[in-house]
Design a protein around this motif. Structure first.
Motif, PDB file in Angstrom:
ATOM      1  N   PRO A  89      -1.917 -15.077  -1.823  1.00  0.00           N
ATOM      2  CA  PRO A  89      -1.625 -15.112  -0.378  1.00  0.00           C
ATOM      3  C   PRO A  89      -2.804 -15.397   0.526  1.00  0.00           C
ATOM      4  O   PRO A  89      -2.687 -16.201   1.452  1.00  0.00           O
ATOM      5  CB  PRO A  89      -1.041 -13.716  -0.124  1.00  0.00           C
ATOM      6  N   TYR A  90      -3.971 -14.755   0.296  1.00  0.00           N
ATOM      7  CA  TYR A  90      -5.092 -14.934   1.221  1.00  0.00           C
ATOM      8  C   TYR A  90      -5.585 -16.379   1.260  1.00  0.00           C
ATOM      9  O   TYR A  90      -6.164 -16.810   2.253  1.00  0.00           O
ATOM     10  CB  TYR A  90      -6.251 -14.017   0.828  1.00  0.00           C
ATOM     11  N   TRP A  91      -5.390 -17.117   0.186  1.00  0.00           N
ATOM     12  CA  TRP A  91      -5.893 -18.489   0.088  1.00  0.00           C
ATOM     13  C   TRP A  91      -4.790 -19.536   0.297  1.00  0.00           C
ATOM     14  O   TRP A  91      -5.064 -20.721   0.249  1.00  0.00           O
ATOM     15  CB  TRP A  91      -6.541 -18.720  -1.279  1.00  0.00           C
ATOM     16  N   SER A 127      -7.280 -24.259   0.774  1.00  0.00           N
ATOM     17  CA  SER A 127      -7.842 -23.216  -0.089  1.00  0.00           C
ATOM     18  C   SER A 127      -9.343 -23.377  -0.256  1.00  0.00           C
ATOM     19  O   SER A 127     -10.069 -22.387  -0.394  1.00  0.00           O
ATOM     20  CB  SER A 127      -7.152 -23.241  -1.454  1.00  0.00           C
ATOM     21  N   VAL A 128      -9.830 -24.619  -0.236  1.00  0.00           N
ATOM     22  CA  VAL A 128     -11.277 -24.850  -0.287  1.00  0.00           C
ATOM     23  C   VAL A 128     -11.942 -24.237   0.943  1.00  0.00           C
ATOM     24  O   VAL A 128     -12.994 -23.581   0.840  1.00  0.00           O
ATOM     25  CB  VAL A 128     -11.596 -26.356  -0.380  1.00  0.00           C
ATOM     26  N   GLY A 129     -11.336 -24.428   2.115  1.00  0.00           N
ATOM     27  CA  GLY A 129     -11.897 -23.849   3.337  1.00  0.00           C
ATOM     28  C   GLY A 129     -11.919 -22.327   3.291  1.00  0.00           C
ATOM     29  O   GLY A 129     -12.909 -21.696   3.700  1.00  0.00           O
ATOM     30  N   ILE A 130     -10.838 -21.727   2.789  1.00  0.00           N
ATOM     31  CA  ILE A 130     -10.797 -20.265   2.678  1.00  0.00           C
ATOM     32  C   ILE A 130     -11.820 -19.792   1.650  1.00  0.00           C
ATOM     33  O   ILE A 130     -12.495 -18.772   1.846  1.00  0.00           O
ATOM     34  CB  ILE A 130      -9.378 -19.807   2.280  1.00  0.00           C
ATOM     35  N   THR A 131     -11.963 -20.535   0.557  1.00  0.00           N
ATOM     36  CA  THR A 131     -12.959 -20.178  -0.457  1.00  0.00           C
ATOM     37  C   THR A 131     -14.370 -20.274   0.113  1.00  0.00           C
ATOM     38  O   THR A 131     -15.248 -19.463  -0.226  1.00  0.00           O
ATOM     39  CB  THR A 131     -12.818 -21.088  -1.691  1.00  0.00           C
ATOM     40  N   ALA A 132     -14.608 -21.246   0.986  1.00  0.00           N
ATOM     41  CA  ALA A 132     -15.916 -21.363   1.641  1.00  0.00           C
ATOM     42  C   ALA A 132     -16.235 -20.086   2.420  1.00  0.00           C
ATOM     43  O   ALA A 132     -17.348 -19.549   2.351  1.00  0.00           O
ATOM     44  CB  ALA A 132     -15.926 -22.576   2.560  1.00  0.00           C
ATOM     45  N   PRO A 152     -12.083 -13.259   1.866  1.00  0.00           N
ATOM     46  CA  PRO A 152     -11.318 -14.279   2.593  1.00  0.00           C
ATOM     47  C   PRO A 152     -10.832 -13.720   3.918  1.00  0.00           C
ATOM     48  O   PRO A 152     -10.839 -12.494   4.131  1.00  0.00           O
ATOM     49  CB  PRO A 152     -10.140 -14.552   1.647  1.00  0.00           C
ATOM     50  N   PRO A 153     -10.391 -14.560   4.844  1.00  0.00           N
ATOM     51  CA  PRO A 153      -9.810 -14.055   6.091  1.00  0.00           C
ATOM     52  C   PRO A 153      -8.605 -13.151   5.811  1.00  0.00           C
ATOM     53  O   PRO A 153      -7.915 -13.314   4.806  1.00  0.00           O
ATOM     54  CB  PRO A 153      -9.370 -15.344   6.815  1.00  0.00           C
ATOM     55  N   HIS A 154      -8.383 -12.192   6.706  1.00  0.00           N
ATOM     56  CA  HIS A 154      -7.254 -11.252   6.636  1.00  0.00           C
ATOM     57  C   HIS A 154      -7.333 -10.335   5.422  1.00  0.00           C
ATOM     58  O   HIS A 154      -6.334  -9.744   5.007  1.00  0.00           O
ATOM     59  CB  HIS A 154      -5.907 -11.994   6.623  1.00  0.00           C
ATOM     60  N   PHE A 181       3.083 -13.304   6.421  1.00  0.00           N
ATOM     61  CA  PHE A 181       3.687 -13.457   7.740  1.00  0.00           C
ATOM     62  C   PHE A 181       2.655 -13.761   8.823  1.00  0.00           C
ATOM     63  O   PHE A 181       2.992 -14.313   9.868  1.00  0.00           O
ATOM     64  CB  PHE A 181       4.468 -12.188   8.103  1.00  0.00           C
ATOM     65  N   VAL A 182       1.386 -13.420   8.560  1.00  0.00           N
ATOM     66  CA  VAL A 182       0.336 -13.618   9.562  1.00  0.00           C
ATOM     67  C   VAL A 182      -0.167 -15.065   9.556  1.00  0.00           C
ATOM     68  O   VAL A 182      -0.310 -15.686  10.619  1.00  0.00           O
ATOM     69  CB  VAL A 182      -0.827 -12.639   9.308  1.00  0.00           C
ATOM     70  N   VAL A 183      -0.434 -15.619   8.376  1.00  0.00           N
ATOM     71  CA  VAL A 183      -1.095 -16.924   8.281  1.00  0.00           C
ATOM     72  C   VAL A 183      -0.336 -18.037   8.995  1.00  0.00           C
ATOM     73  O   VAL A 183      -0.939 -18.820   9.746  1.00  0.00           O
ATOM     74  CB  VAL A 183      -1.362 -17.291   6.809  1.00  0.00           C
ATOM     75  N   PRO A 184       0.993 -18.167   8.808  1.00  0.00           N
ATOM     76  CA  PRO A 184       1.672 -19.275   9.486  1.00  0.00           C
ATOM     77  C   PRO A 184       1.627 -19.193  11.004  1.00  0.00           C
ATOM     78  O   PRO A 184       1.708 -20.228  11.689  1.00  0.00           O
ATOM     79  CB  PRO A 184       3.119 -19.162   8.975  1.00  0.00           C
ATOM     80  N   LYS A 185       1.512 -17.979  11.560  1.00  0.00           N
ATOM     81  CA  LYS A 185       1.561 -17.812  13.012  1.00  0.00           C
ATOM     82  C   LYS A 185       0.178 -17.746  13.644  1.00  0.00           C
ATOM     83  O   LYS A 185       0.025 -18.010  14.843  1.00  0.00           O
ATOM     84  CB  LYS A 185       2.331 -16.523  13.348  1.00  0.00           C
TER      85      LYS A 185
END
Length: 435
Positions: A176-178, A197-202, A210-212, A222-226
């Motif tokens: 989920p986080y990626w 996913s590369v950006g989140i891995t960065a 990772p974020p969140h 539910f958070v990421v799409p919004k």
């Protein structure tokens, strides 16, 4: 290139040593090639654990076998079918994953090391995408590092291939986080999802998380799409921040493909061999020096069950024909047929529905005796939905239904709270297991 399972007894070829990780669908061991000092990694997949994952295992082997020409992808060496278990043999990278490396050193990677790592990941993804394949689970845990600082993308357990008639996928796959917004929303997606996913891995490699990361994985869906696209915060170069922003553009069509990102100024200015690789090698050495000594290797490898597939060289990559045959005719391999007591479960059920019901049940149990009926009812609900999941045509709950149910359980978990619960009730032990 194909990859057929061999009849050579793997216990005669390899000495299994300690478990070094867990990948998609299996446990990974370090092993030694008998008669030599060479080391390999062996993932042992129990095909009886969930027969619905058979196609995914087949896809993982096919992806690795087709990628042996790419130095940025873990090299596949062969596979063995051992009764209901598949042994997948790959090269061994002694530094472990980058996620583990950050845990051991207790700090993020320096920006120069991150730049080199991302360049190698992008080269691996560019190779896969040129073959019309997606990785779908790029993250620090799936990037392995060798003692000399070399890095390779690994774990193709959820990789998939795009055909000429199916240029985009719609399944809910990944961590989920990626996961990209379009993957979570089950919109049609392609290689741009890997770029997200590369950006989140960065961000993960530069900050250790990772974020969140403070949120439960269920909430992240539910958070990421919004939410607005994540940003890299901290004392990093403007070029690095701009690179991350390009990768995590909310609209997938605004994300550059992997081969174009290799021409990003921040990536181009890097020197993997001369700068990033030595940095990573020093971190691996630091982690190894602080780690406790490994347990002594076992004097015996686990004895495999009788082999059931045609003979082949143990290091000749081929497609596991036995898996292909089973996909066409389940009766051909009765040892890996689904148990009537445990129907094949879809990924949506295992990763979304079951954890959500389990969380609600644990919440109920913590309330003591007055909530035991609620916990028992949730247990019954989980079993019933598992039977439904296995009985549906195609044996799948839709991911959309799974996410909706998980959301409902999360939102209404508070209704299990009862006023006036005593401290005794709140700390009473859980009920005995239900038969």
């Amino acid at each position: 290139m194909s990859a057929e399972a061999t009849t050579a007894d793997p216990a005669e070829l390899y000495q299994l040593e300690e478990q070094v990780g867990r990948g998609s669908f299996g446990v990974v061991h370090r092993a030694r090639v008998k008669g030599t000092k060479d080391q390999v990694a062996i993932k042992i997949v129990d095909l009886e654990a969930d027969v619905s994952e058979l196609e995914a295992v087949k896809s993982e082997v096919e992806t690795m076998a087709s990628a042996t020409a790419c130095p940025q992808l873990v090299r596949y060496l062969g596979c063995h079918m051992v009764s209901n278990r598949l042994w997948i043999v790959t090269e061994y990278l002694g530094g472990g994953s980058l996620g583990d490396l950050m845990t051991k050193t207790k700090r993020p990677l320096p920006e120069e090391a991150v730049r080199g790592v991302l360049g190698e990941i992008l080269r691996g993804l560019a190779f896969l995408h040129a073959q019309r394949r997606l990785h779908r689970d790029v993250k620090g845990k799936n990037v392995l590092v060798a003692e000399d600082g070399s890095v390779k993308l690994a774990d193709f357990g959820v990789a998939t291939r795009l055909t000429d008639t199916t240029t985009k996928r719609r399944s809910l796959i990944g961590t989920p986080y990626w996961m990209a917004p379009e993957v979570i929303e089950q919109s049609r997606y392609d290689g741009a999802a890997d770029v997200w996913s590369v950006g989140i891995t960065a961000i993960e490699l530069a900050t250790t998380k990772p974020p969140h990361s403070a949120l439960h994985p269920m909430k992240v869906l539910f958070v990421v799409p919004k939410a607005a696209p994540p940003t890299l915060e901290g004392e990093f170069s403007d070029q690095f921040k701009a690179f991350v922003a390009r990768c995590v553009a909310k609209d997938a069509s605004d994300r550059p493909p992997a081969d174009e990102l290799l021409r990003d100024p921040w990536i181009v200015d890097g020197d993997f061999a001369g700068s990033s690789k030595p940095l990573l090698a020093s971190l691996v050495a630091e982690a190894a020096a602080s780690a406790p000594p490994p347990p002594p290797p076992s004097s015996r490898s686990p004895t495999p069950s009788p082999l059931i597939t045609p003979a082949a060289s143990p290091h000749t990559p081929r497609t596991p024909a036995s898996l292909s045959q089973y996909a066409r005719s389940p009766a051909s391999l009765p040892s890996v047929s689904a148990s009537p007591r445990r129907p094949g479960r879809s990924r949506a059920f295992r990763q979304v529905v079951a954890p959500a019901i389990a969380a609600a049940a644990r919440h109920a149990i913590r309330g003591g005796d007055r909530r035991r009926p609620a916990a028992a009812a949730l247990d019954d609900l989980c079993k019933a939905l598992e039977r439904v999941d296995g009985a549906l045509e195609g044996g799948r709950l839709t991911a959309a239904f799974a996410v909706a149910l998980a959301d409902a359980l999360e939102r209404h978990r508070g209704s299990l709270d009862l006023e006036g619960l005593t401290a005794t009730n709140a700390t009473s032990p859980p009920p005995p297991p239900r038969p």
